[in-house]
Scaffold this motif. Structure first.
Motif, short mmCIF file in Angstrom:
data_model
loop_
_atom_site.label_atom_id
_atom_site.label_comp_id
_atom_site.label_asym_id
_atom_site.label_seq_id
_atom_site.Cartn_x
_atom_site.Cartn_y
_atom_site.Cartn_z
N SER A 1 6.77 -42.63 52.51
CA SER A 1 7.12 -43.79 53.23
C SER A 1 7.29 -43.52 54.66
N LYS A 2 7.55 -42.21 55.00
CA LYS A 2 7.89 -42.07 56.59
C LYS A 2 6.36 -42.15 57.28
N TYR A 3 5.16 -42.09 56.37
CA TYR A 3 3.83 -41.87 57.15
C TYR A 3 3.48 -43.11 57.89
N HIS A 4 3.05 -43.32 59.18
CA HIS A 4 2.79 -44.11 59.78
C HIS A 4 1.69 -44.50 59.80
N PHE A 5 1.17 -45.63 59.12
CA PHE A 5 -0.03 -45.92 58.77
C PHE A 5 -0.86 -46.79 59.85
N ILE A 6 -1.85 -46.38 60.45
CA ILE A 6 -2.86 -47.21 61.13
C ILE A 6 -4.26 -47.44 60.79
N PRO A 7 -4.55 -48.55 60.45
CA PRO A 7 -6.06 -48.66 60.03
C PRO A 7 -6.87 -48.19 60.93
N THR A 8 -8.05 -47.55 60.45
CA THR A 8 -9.01 -46.97 61.26
C THR A 8 -9.63 -47.91 62.15
N ILE A 9 -9.92 -49.13 61.59
CA ILE A 9 -10.66 -50.19 62.29
C ILE A 9 -10.13 -50.36 63.54
N ASP A 10 -8.79 -50.72 63.67
CA ASP A 10 -7.89 -50.74 64.79
C ASP A 10 -8.01 -49.87 65.72
N VAL A 11 -8.23 -48.55 65.60
CA VAL A 11 -8.25 -47.51 66.38
C VAL A 11 -9.97 -47.65 66.85
N ILE A 12 -10.70 -48.04 66.03
CA ILE A 12 -12.22 -48.28 66.68
C ILE A 12 -12.12 -49.47 67.64
N GLU A 13 -11.32 -50.44 67.32
CA GLU A 13 -11.44 -51.56 68.50
C GLU A 13 -10.83 -51.21 69.70
N GLU A 14 -9.72 -50.36 69.56
CA GLU A 14 -9.22 -49.85 70.77
C GLU A 14 -10.07 -49.07 71.61
N ILE A 15 -10.91 -48.10 70.91
CA ILE A 15 -11.80 -47.28 71.63
C ILE A 15 -12.94 -47.95 72.18
N LYS A 16 -13.51 -49.09 71.62
CA LYS A 16 -14.33 -49.91 71.96
C LYS A 16 -13.99 -50.76 73.31
N SER A 17 -12.74 -51.21 73.68
CA SER A 17 -12.22 -51.61 74.62
C SER A 17 -12.44 -50.70 75.83
N HIS A 18 -12.52 -49.57 75.47
CA HIS A 18 -12.70 -48.43 76.64
C HIS A 18 -14.27 -48.11 77.02
N ASN A 19 -15.28 -49.22 76.53
CA ASN A 19 -16.37 -49.00 76.64
C ASN A 19 -17.45 -47.88 75.84
N TRP A 20 -16.68 -47.16 74.87
CA TRP A 20 -17.07 -46.47 73.82
C TRP A 20 -17.56 -47.16 72.83
N HIS A 21 -18.95 -47.01 72.06
CA HIS A 21 -19.24 -47.91 70.89
C HIS A 21 -19.67 -47.16 69.64
N PRO A 22 -19.32 -47.34 68.60
CA PRO A 22 -19.78 -46.47 67.40
C PRO A 22 -21.10 -46.60 66.90
N VAL A 23 -21.81 -45.21 66.99
CA VAL A 23 -23.35 -45.19 66.62
C VAL A 23 -23.29 -44.69 65.33
N SER A 24 -22.70 -43.92 64.75
CA SER A 24 -22.77 -43.37 63.33
C SER A 24 -21.32 -43.19 62.91
N VAL A 25 -21.59 -43.13 61.27
CA VAL A 25 -20.16 -43.01 60.60
C VAL A 25 -20.62 -42.24 59.23
#
Length: 269
Positions: A29-53
């Motif tokens: 229960s102490k684990y701080h969950f962050i959805p991966t897609i939220d981090v992807i959107e954060e990275i995209k806001s810095h001009n880096w875009h996903p090209v493979s997964v």
């Protein structure tokens, strides 16, 4: 060499686990969950875009949707003007605590569609613990990779300028064998040096690194089990963690060779 970024819909088709909205039930229960897609959107806001997964397979069906995954990003400028080698940002995560959220640097070599991972000695991976704060790890990691992007490309130019003779290439290949194979598994170092395309018939350190990496990762290397005297053929590495670990260790080895061949290399780096 033109590459198009992946849309969220394409990401969801290829790796549904990116969109998981909760942690696995076995996680504390102490684990701080962050959805991966939220981090992807954060990275995209810095001009880096996903090209493979990619996402790992699971043996336990209860882990489906929570397994390890990796997203590779490329900078907006490199999508506009592709070159032979592109610096990439790699995002690793899982939702069952088997892999911590982290961002690493990588290199994509277009001639062989080969993805390297830079060792931590060159660029230390950043752990992601939170989002939306002034000094959050995502912004720090992205800005640091952006800042050293040109330096990494210069490093590739330098590795490409260092020539290896046949004996040195053999030593590189021989030293890399324990990174993939256990001691009782015997393989011929020459098999790790076999190029798969005309462009790889080169004697420089960077090309040799890529050839060895490709052969170790993609498998199909024949050998003998010294304990049973049985022949075997290696399989392609599918584990995200094993792939990244092997890549980083190979890059470290290339750095050491560069330092031996040209003592000023490490000082300049």
């Amino acid at each position: 060499m033109s590459v198009k970024p992946l849309s969220n819909e394409q990401l969801k088709q290829q790796a549904p686990t990116l969109f998981t909205s909760n942690a696995h039930s076995e996680v504390s229960s102490k684990y701080h969950f962050i959805p991966t897609i939220d981090v992807i959107e954060e990275i995209k806001s810095h001009n880096w875009h996903p090209v493979s997964v990619s996402q790992a397979g699971v043996r336990d069906l209860q882990k489906e949707g929570y397994q390890q995954h990796c997203v590779r990003f490329r900078h907006f400028e490199d999508l506009l003007n592709p070159s032979d080698n592109a610096v990439e940002l790699l995002l690793f995560n899982s939702h069952d605590r088997t892999k911590a959220f982290s961002i690493s640097a990588g290199i994509f070599r277009f001639v062989c569609s080969n993805g390297l991972v830079i060792s931590d000695s060159v660029f230390e991976s950043y752990k992601i613990k939170h989002l939306g704060e002034r000094d959050n790890d995502v912004a720090t990691a992205v800005s640091n990779i952006t800042a050293i992007k040109d330096k990494l490309l210069l490093k590739i130019d330098k590795l490409s300028s260092i020539k290896l003779n046949d004996s040195e290439k053999q030593s590189f290949a021989k030293s890399s064998i324990p990174l993939r194979f256990e001691e009782h598994l015997e393989v011929n170092p020459n098999d790790l040096l076999l190029p798969h395309r005309e462009e790889d018939f080169q004697d420089d350190l960077y090309t040799t690194l890529n050839i060895i990496q490709e052969n170790l990762i993609r498998g199909n290397i024949k050998g003998v089990n010294k304990q049973t005297n049985r022949k075997f053929t290696s399989k392609q590495i599918s584990s995200i963690s094993t792939d990244a670990k092997l890549n980083k260790e190979l890059w470290d080895m290339a750095e050491k060779i560069a330092g031996i061949k040209e003592p000023d290399y490490l000082m300049a780096a």
